[in-house]
Design an enzyme around this catalytic site. Structure first.
Site, mmCIF file in Angstrom:
data_model
loop_
_atom_site.group_PDB
_atom_site.id
_atom_site.type_symbol
_atom_site.label_atom_id
_atom_site.label_comp_id
_atom_site.label_asym_id
_atom_site.label_seq_id
_atom_site.Cartn_x
_atom_site.Cartn_y
_atom_site.Cartn_z
ATOM 1 N N HIS A 1 0.833 -1.209 0.000
ATOM 2 C CA HIS A 1 0.000 0.000 0.000
ATOM 3 C C HIS A 1 0.866 1.257 0.000
ATOM 4 O O HIS A 1 0.399 2.372 -0.164
ATOM 5 C CB HIS A 1 -0.929 -0.001 1.220
ATOM 6 C CG HIS A 1 -0.204 -0.049 2.532
ATOM 7 N ND1 HIS A 1 0.262 -1.222 3.078
ATOM 8 C CD2 HIS A 1 0.181 0.936 3.370
ATOM 9 C CE1 HIS A 1 0.890 -0.945 4.219
ATOM 10 N NE2 HIS A 1 0.870 0.351 4.419
ATOM 11 N N HIS B 1 7.775 7.005 5.405
ATOM 12 C CA HIS B 1 7.000 6.625 4.218
ATOM 13 C C HIS B 1 6.197 7.837 3.759
ATOM 14 O O HIS B 1 6.177 8.869 4.437
ATOM 15 C CB HIS B 1 6.067 5.449 4.542
ATOM 16 C CG HIS B 1 5.068 5.780 5.595
ATOM 17 N ND1 HIS B 1 5.330 5.630 6.953
ATOM 18 C CD2 HIS B 1 3.832 6.326 5.520
ATOM 19 C CE1 HIS B 1 4.284 6.044 7.640
ATOM 20 N NE2 HIS B 1 3.378 6.486 6.798
ATOM 21 N N HIS C 1 2.418 9.339 1.703
ATOM 22 C CA HIS C 1 1.041 9.127 1.243
ATOM 23 C C HIS C 1 0.846 10.049 0.042
ATOM 24 O O HIS C 1 1.371 11.181 0.040
ATOM 25 C CB HIS C 1 0.040 9.471 2.350
ATOM 26 C CG HIS C 1 0.195 8.593 3.554
ATOM 27 N ND1 HIS C 1 -0.541 7.448 3.749
ATOM 28 C CD2 HIS C 1 1.048 8.683 4.616
ATOM 29 C CE1 HIS C 1 -0.169 6.877 4.896
ATOM 30 N NE2 HIS C 1 0.804 7.604 5.436
ATOM 31 N N GLU D 1 -2.602 13.522 3.932
ATOM 32 C CA GLU D 1 -3.568 13.004 4.926
ATOM 33 C C GLU D 1 -4.041 14.180 5.773
ATOM 34 O O GLU D 1 -5.244 14.430 5.878
ATOM 35 C CB GLU D 1 -2.896 11.921 5.765
ATOM 36 C CG GLU D 1 -2.449 10.726 4.894
ATOM 37 C CD GLU D 1 -2.530 9.412 5.601
ATOM 38 O OE1 GLU D 1 -1.857 9.245 6.638
ATOM 39 O OE2 GLU D 1 -3.295 8.547 5.144
ATOM 40 N N HIS E 1 5.671 10.853 6.359
ATOM 41 C CA HIS E 1 5.536 10.499 7.783
ATOM 42 C C HIS E 1 6.832 9.864 8.262
ATOM 43 O O HIS E 1 7.266 8.834 7.723
ATOM 44 C CB HIS E 1 4.376 9.508 7.973
ATOM 45 C CG HIS E 1 3.040 10.146 7.800
ATOM 46 N ND1 HIS E 1 1.882 9.433 7.562
ATOM 47 C CD2 HIS E 1 2.670 11.450 7.819
ATOM 48 C CE1 HIS E 1 0.870 10.258 7.454
ATOM 49 N NE2 HIS E 1 1.308 11.492 7.625
ATOM 50 N N THR F 1 -2.702 6.035 10.718
ATOM 51 C CA THR F 1 -3.704 6.332 9.682
ATOM 52 C C THR F 1 -3.944 5.131 8.773
ATOM 53 O O THR F 1 -4.663 5.226 7.780
ATOM 54 C CB THR F 1 -3.270 7.523 8.797
ATOM 55 O OG1 THR F 1 -2.115 7.125 8.049
ATOM 56 C CG2 THR F 1 -2.980 8.755 9.629
HETATM 57 N N1 LIG Z 1 0.508 6.453 8.451
HETATM 58 S S1 LIG Z 1 1.088 6.426 9.928
HETATM 59 O O1 LIG Z 1 0.066 6.833 10.848
HETATM 60 O O2 LIG Z 1 2.323 7.164 10.012
HETATM 61 C C1 LIG Z 1 1.476 4.794 10.320
HETATM 62 N N2 LIG Z 1 0.631 3.782 10.310
HETATM 63 C C2 LIG Z 1 1.242 2.594 10.661
HETATM 64 C C3 LIG Z 1 0.641 1.337 10.759
HETATM 65 F F1 LIG Z 1 -0.663 1.202 10.504
HETATM 66 C C4 LIG Z 1 1.399 0.219 11.117
HETATM 67 F F2 LIG Z 1 0.823 -1.003 11.214
HETATM 68 C C5 LIG Z 1 2.733 0.355 11.393
HETATM 69 F F3 LIG Z 1 3.444 -0.734 11.749
HETATM 70 C C6 LIG Z 1 3.338 1.595 11.305
HETATM 71 F F4 LIG Z 1 4.637 1.742 11.563
HETATM 72 C C7 LIG Z 1 2.586 2.713 10.943
HETATM 73 S S2 LIG Z 1 3.051 4.354 10.756
HETATM 74 ZN ZN LIG Z 2 1.659 7.457 7.193
#
Ligand SMILES: NS(=O)(=O)c1nc2c(F)c(F)c(F)c(F)c2s1
Ligand SMILES: [Zn+2]
Length: 251
Positions: A54, A84, A86, A96, A109, A189
């Site tokens: 994803h 990463h 989005h 986001e 992020h 998220t």
């Molecule tokens: N988009 S995010 O909020 O930065 C974010 N989501 C996730 C997530 F769902 C995970 F399962 C995970 F292992 C992460 F390290 C992140 S980091």
């Molecule tokens: Zn993220």
């Protein structure tokens, strides 16, 4: 005397700290007690770039406190795990977090976990103060040479599950000089959406060219044995603020 309905009587109320959100900058509360972010980064901690299907992650060695985030709104030291992005199916959407109703074309992020209080990332993700994520908005502008070094490796991780070594990356050069931020308590998220994140959204966006952003959409969410399907977009819609207040590090 009528019955009092407590918060947890309605189970829809136990997801009141979800992310992302729309940040209404005029409603943000200037907090003079917020410190400047302290970002200590060691380029030797970058390890690999991975296509998760994803999105793609640039992953770091988080077996010791070499690249850490502290101060800012935080009460502990947080260890760098991965970063990463989005993005959207066009330059018109993709971020986001939304700022005063304005959507940006992408968002970075940078994910840290509280290594001072918890033994592992997985354990930290079960606690409200477990993670800290720096969100950096991307705006269409001139080509970004620091992003280009990532983009050059996307062909090596084109299909889901592929990974490639990615060392000595200079993450510090990716960040704007101005580290003023908004902060609030929220969630991951993506699934499992745990409410374990102190969000730190930078107020200054960084540039990416439209051609560079197009390269993100060339990544495939399918494995090398399947019919190719590109990752056209991977951003979650904004969530309700509920009882939260967004604080600002700058008046
Ligand atoms: N988009 S995010 O909020 O930065 C974010 N989501 C996730 C997530 F769902 C995970 F399962 C995970 F292992 C992460 F390290 C992140 S980091
Ligand atoms: Zn993220």
């Amino acid at each position: 005397m009528g019955a009092t309905v407590s918060q947890d009587d309605n189970d829809s109320d136990c997801h009141t700290h979800q992310s992302p959100i729309n940040i209404w900058t005029k409603m943000a509360l200037y907090d003079p007690f917020l410190k400047p972010l302290k970002i200590q980064y060691d380029p030797t901690t970058s390890r690999k770039i991975v296509n998760l299907g994803h999105c793609f992650n640039v992953e770091f060695d988080d077996t010791s406190d070499m690249s850490v985030l502290s101060d800012g709104p935080l009460n502990s030291r947080y260890r760098l795990r991965q970063f990463h992005f989005h993005w959207g199916s066009s330059d018109k959407d993709g971020s986001e977090h939304v700022i005063d109703g304005n959507v940006y074309p992408a968002e970075l992020h940078i994910v840290y976990w509280n290594s001072q209080k918890y033994e592992s990332f997985e354990e930290a993700a079960k606690h409200p103060d477990g993670l800290a994520v720096i969100g950096v908005l991307l705006k269409i502008g001139e080509a970004n040479p620091v992003l280009q070094t990532i983009i050059e490796h996307l062909d090596d991780v084109k299909t889901k599950g592929k990974e490639h070594s990615f060392t000595k990356y200079n993450l510090a050069r990716l960040l704007p000089n101005d580290l003023d931020y908004w902060t609030y308590h929220g969630s991951l998220t993506t699934e499992p959406y745990f409410e374990c994140v102190t969000w730190i959204v930078l107020q200054r966006a960084i540039p990416i060219s439209s051609a560079q952003l197009t390269r993100f959409r060339g990544l495939l969410c399918t494995s090398e044995y399947e019919k190719p399907v590109p990752i056209m977009e991977n951003h979650r819609p904004v969530q309700l603020l509920h009882d939260r207040v967004v604080r600002s590090s700058r008046l």
